[in-house]
Write a protein that holds these residues in place. Structure first.
Motif, PDB file in Angstrom:
ATOM      1  N   SER A  79      18.471  -1.405 -29.490  1.00 37.97           N
ATOM      2  CA  SER A  79      19.453  -0.700 -30.312  1.00 37.97           C
ATOM      3  C   SER A  79      20.718  -1.536 -30.516  1.00 37.97           C
ATOM      4  CB  SER A  79      19.811   0.643 -29.681  1.00 37.97           C
ATOM      5  OG  SER A  79      20.346   0.461 -28.376  1.00 37.97           O
ATOM      6  N   ASP A  80      21.094  -2.324 -29.517  1.00 41.86           N
ATOM      7  CA  ASP A  80      22.265  -3.191 -29.650  1.00 41.86           C
ATOM      8  C   ASP A  80      21.981  -4.350 -30.605  1.00 41.86           C
ATOM      9  OD1 ASP A  80      23.739  -1.628 -27.887  1.00 41.86           O
ATOM     10  OD2 ASP A  80      23.147  -2.802 -26.142  1.00 41.86           O
ATOM     11  N   ILE A  81      20.764  -4.868 -30.541  1.00 41.84           N
ATOM     12  CA  ILE A  81      20.378  -5.937 -31.468  1.00 41.84           C
ATOM     13  C   ILE A  81      20.384  -5.404 -32.896  1.00 41.84           C
ATOM     14  CG2 ILE A  81      18.515  -7.500 -32.148  1.00 41.84           C
ATOM     15  CD1 ILE A  81      17.692  -7.562 -29.167  1.00 41.84           C
ATOM     16  N   GLU A  82      19.807  -4.232 -33.095  1.00 41.73           N
ATOM     17  CA  GLU A  82      19.777  -3.643 -34.438  1.00 41.73           C
ATOM     18  C   GLU A  82      21.182  -3.332 -34.933  1.00 41.73           C
ATOM     19  OE1 GLU A  82      17.200  -0.323 -33.924  1.00 41.73           O
ATOM     20  OE2 GLU A  82      15.379  -1.564 -33.760  1.00 41.73           O
ATOM     21  N   GLY A  83      22.079  -2.911 -34.016  1.00 45.40           N
ATOM     22  CA  GLY A  83      23.458  -2.662 -34.404  1.00 45.40           C
ATOM     23  C   GLY A  83      24.160  -3.925 -34.853  1.00 45.40           C
ATOM     24  N   ALA A  84      23.875  -5.054 -34.191  1.00 46.32           N
ATOM     25  CA  ALA A  84      24.472  -6.327 -34.596  1.00 46.32           C
ATOM     26  C   ALA A  84      23.939  -6.777 -35.956  1.00 46.32           C
ATOM     27  CB  ALA A  84      24.200  -7.388 -33.535  1.00 46.32           C
ATOM     28  N   PHE A  85      22.645  -6.590 -36.193  1.00 47.38           N
ATOM     29  CA  PHE A  85      22.095  -6.921 -37.516  1.00 47.38           C
ATOM     30  C   PHE A  85      22.719  -6.039 -38.598  1.00 47.38           C
ATOM     31  CE2 PHE A  85      18.434  -9.222 -35.574  1.00 47.38           C
ATOM     32  CZ  PHE A  85      18.446 -10.331 -36.408  1.00 47.38           C
ATOM     33  N   ALA A  86      22.906  -4.764 -38.304  1.00 40.14           N
ATOM     34  CA  ALA A  86      23.523  -3.864 -39.286  1.00 40.14           C
ATOM     35  C   ALA A  86      24.948  -4.310 -39.599  1.00 40.14           C
ATOM     36  CB  ALA A  86      23.516  -2.431 -38.755  1.00 40.14           C
ATOM     37  N   ALA A  87      25.681  -4.753 -38.587  1.00 41.05           N
ATOM     38  CA  ALA A  87      27.044  -5.245 -38.807  1.00 41.05           C
ATOM     39  C   ALA A  87      27.023  -6.496 -39.680  1.00 41.05           C
ATOM     40  CB  ALA A  87      27.715  -5.539 -37.470  1.00 41.05           C
ATOM     41  N   ASP A 145      38.815  -1.938 -40.295  1.00 37.04           N
ATOM     42  CA  ASP A 145      37.913  -0.785 -40.248  1.00 37.04           C
ATOM     43  C   ASP A 145      37.736  -0.148 -41.613  1.00 37.04           C
ATOM     44  OD1 ASP A 145      37.273  -1.046 -37.612  1.00 37.04           O
ATOM     45  OD2 ASP A 145      38.626   0.511 -36.882  1.00 37.04           O
ATOM     46  N   GLY A 146      38.682  -0.358 -42.516  1.00 35.44           N
ATOM     47  CA  GLY A 146      38.517   0.155 -43.872  1.00 35.44           C
ATOM     48  C   GLY A 146      37.440  -0.579 -44.636  1.00 35.44           C
ATOM     49  N   GLU A 147      37.162  -1.817 -44.233  1.00 33.74           N
ATOM     50  CA  GLU A 147      36.106  -2.620 -44.873  1.00 33.74           C
ATOM     51  C   GLU A 147      34.768  -2.416 -44.163  1.00 33.74           C
ATOM     52  OE1 GLU A 147      39.014  -6.211 -46.481  1.00 33.74           O
ATOM     53  OE2 GLU A 147      38.273  -6.235 -44.405  1.00 33.74           O
ATOM     54  N   ILE A 148      34.772  -2.478 -42.842  1.00 32.20           N
ATOM     55  CA  ILE A 148      33.562  -2.209 -42.050  1.00 32.20           C
ATOM     56  C   ILE A 148      33.999  -1.516 -40.768  1.00 32.20           C
ATOM     57  CG2 ILE A 148      31.442  -3.124 -41.034  1.00 32.20           C
ATOM     58  CD1 ILE A 148      31.932  -5.729 -42.542  1.00 32.20           C
ATOM     59  N   ALA A 149      33.699  -0.245 -40.647  1.00 29.96           N
ATOM     60  CA  ALA A 149      34.123   0.524 -39.468  1.00 29.96           C
ATOM     61  C   ALA A 149      33.464  -0.015 -38.198  1.00 29.96           C
ATOM     62  CB  ALA A 149      33.782   1.997 -39.649  1.00 29.96           C
ATOM     63  N   GLY A 150      34.280  -0.290 -37.186  1.00 27.99           N
ATOM     64  CA  GLY A 150      33.776  -0.686 -35.876  1.00 27.99           C
ATOM     65  C   GLY A 150      33.209  -2.088 -35.794  1.00 27.99           C
ATOM     66  N   PHE A 151      33.421  -2.906 -36.807  1.00 34.21           N
ATOM     67  CA  PHE A 151      32.784  -4.223 -36.862  1.00 34.21           C
ATOM     68  C   PHE A 151      33.180  -5.091 -35.668  1.00 34.21           C
ATOM     69  CE2 PHE A 151      32.757  -8.691 -38.300  1.00 34.21           C
ATOM     70  CZ  PHE A 151      31.433  -8.814 -38.714  1.00 34.21           C
ATOM     71  N   ARG A 152      34.460  -5.239 -35.439  1.00 32.93           N
ATOM     72  CA  ARG A 152      34.930  -6.122 -34.369  1.00 32.93           C
ATOM     73  C   ARG A 152      34.394  -5.686 -33.003  1.00 32.93           C
ATOM     74  NH1 ARG A 152      41.238  -7.952 -33.323  1.00 32.93           N
ATOM     75  NH2 ARG A 152      40.899  -9.040 -31.333  1.00 32.93           N
ATOM     76  N   THR A 153      34.447  -4.405 -32.715  1.00 30.64           N
ATOM     77  CA  THR A 153      33.979  -3.887 -31.429  1.00 30.64           C
ATOM     78  C   THR A 153      32.496  -4.167 -31.236  1.00 30.64           C
ATOM     79  OG1 THR A 153      35.652  -2.150 -31.447  1.00 30.64           O
ATOM     80  CG2 THR A 153      33.740  -1.815 -30.018  1.00 30.64           C
TER      81      THR A 153
END
Length: 344
Positions: A79-87, A145-153
């Motif tokens: 799930s963490d890998i998929e979250g990184a790909f989604a980002a 976060d206005g461009e991509i929510a939660g991206f940096r985290t």
């Protein structure tokens, strides 16, 4: 998307530090032949502490043979890998004028570039864009976060997990090379301002209709990596990665590495080859264009490069190569591979 690729770069000038890696790379631009029966070993990292001796032996054999291997049960949740790909997909989907606000900074591995990496092997830009994260060098390079929510985290949490896996593998190599077990951990200290390990998000462009079936162009030209150890995350159905081990380099015999969702593809980089005084080989790899019957769409991958901190001195026990700081080593390698950030 830039329609005006950079002209080929001239061969690099001789280096006072003996960077023979650049000479090797400049000779690897041919198509070569494909060999599918070479084994890319898969190594199980589960129950690591108890099985450490056996895992170390497996890693060493794979690394000294092909220089590439795949690890599974590595500890990073799918799930963490998929979250990184989604980002990554979210970042690359931003308009180019927005991505241009976060440009790759000269001489660093930080920020966004598009078609600016020119391999000495082929002299033309890779057909991709990338966003690179090097923790201490990211001021002003994060989308908000206005461009991509939660991206940096999301990205920083994933980068930290990648580092943990890389240090576990490198601790096994430290054992075999006669270094202290935490030698590479200390050399890749994430709390220092000199930390230079990089997470690179990659987007290879869909193949244009007129280029489909062409096997004489490359999504990424033949190269070796600059670092100690690379962790590569691929998505099933988005292949193209090929490896050419040392003894096959003269004949340019290439073996495909099939993406697998449950594994990380790893390879030794030039920095570790130098540190090990060539006991661990850094071998050539490339990303070829898909064949006419293969998936022609965009290809995404995530690469973590374990690169020693800027002020760490790379020198093997036998002084086979001149001592050089990791920072100077990376500067020379980056300057030979990047024509500069391109936008527009």
């Amino acid at each position: 998307m830039n329609a005006h690729p950079s002209p080929p770069t001239p061969p690099p000038s001789p280096s006072p530090y003996g960077l023979t890696e650049l000479d090797r790379e400049s000779r690897m631009g041919g198509r070569g032949t494909e060999v599918s029966d070479r084994e890319i070993r898969r190594i199980d990292l589960s129950d690591f502490d108890r099985r450490r001796a056996g895992i170390t032996q497996e890693l060493w054999e794979a690394a000294t043979d092909v220089g590439f291997f795949q690890i599974y049960h590595h500890g990073i949740e799918q799930s963490d890998i998929e979250g990184a790909f989604a980002a990554a997909r979210a970042f690359f989907a931003l308009p180019e004028e927005v991505k241009a606000n976060y440009p790759l900074r000269k001489g660093t591995n930080s920020g966004w570039e598009s078609r600016s990496q020119v391999r000495p092997s082929i002299g033309t830009p890779d057909t991709k864009e990338s966003y690179q994260v090097t923790r201490p060098l990211m001021t002003g390079l994060w989308p908000d976060d206005g461009e991509i929510a939660g991206f940096r985290t999301t990205v920083l949490a994933f980068e930290a997990q990648c580092r943990q896996v890389a240090m576990r593998v490198l601790s096994c190599f430290a054992d075999r090379l006669g270094f202290a077990r935490d030698f590479f951990d200390a050399a890749h200290d994430p709390t220092a301002d000199s930390y230079r390990s990089t997470l690179r998000m990659l987007h290879y462009f869909a193949v244009p209709a007129g280029a489909r079936g062409s096997m004489d162009t490359w999504r990424a030209g033949a190269h070796t990596d600059f670092d100690c150890l690379t962790l590569l995350f691929q998505q099933e159905g988005q292949g193209g990665l090929q490896v050419c081990p040392g003894k096959e380099a003269e004949a340019e015999e290439w073996t495909p590495i099939v993406p697998s969702a449950d594994s990380i593809t790893c390879n030794i980089g030039d920095m570790l080859m130098r540190w090990s005084e060539d006991r661990l080989p850094s071998n050539f790899h490339r990303v070829r264009n898909p064949g006419p019957d293969e998936y022609q769409g965009a290809r995404y991958s995530l690469a973590f490069f374990a690169q020693a901190n800027d002020d760490v001195v790379i020198e093997g026990p036998g002084s086979s190569y001149p001592a050089i700081t990791a920072g100077e080593y990376l500067r020379q390698r980056i300057s030979a591979n990047f024509a500069g950030p391109r936008t527009g």
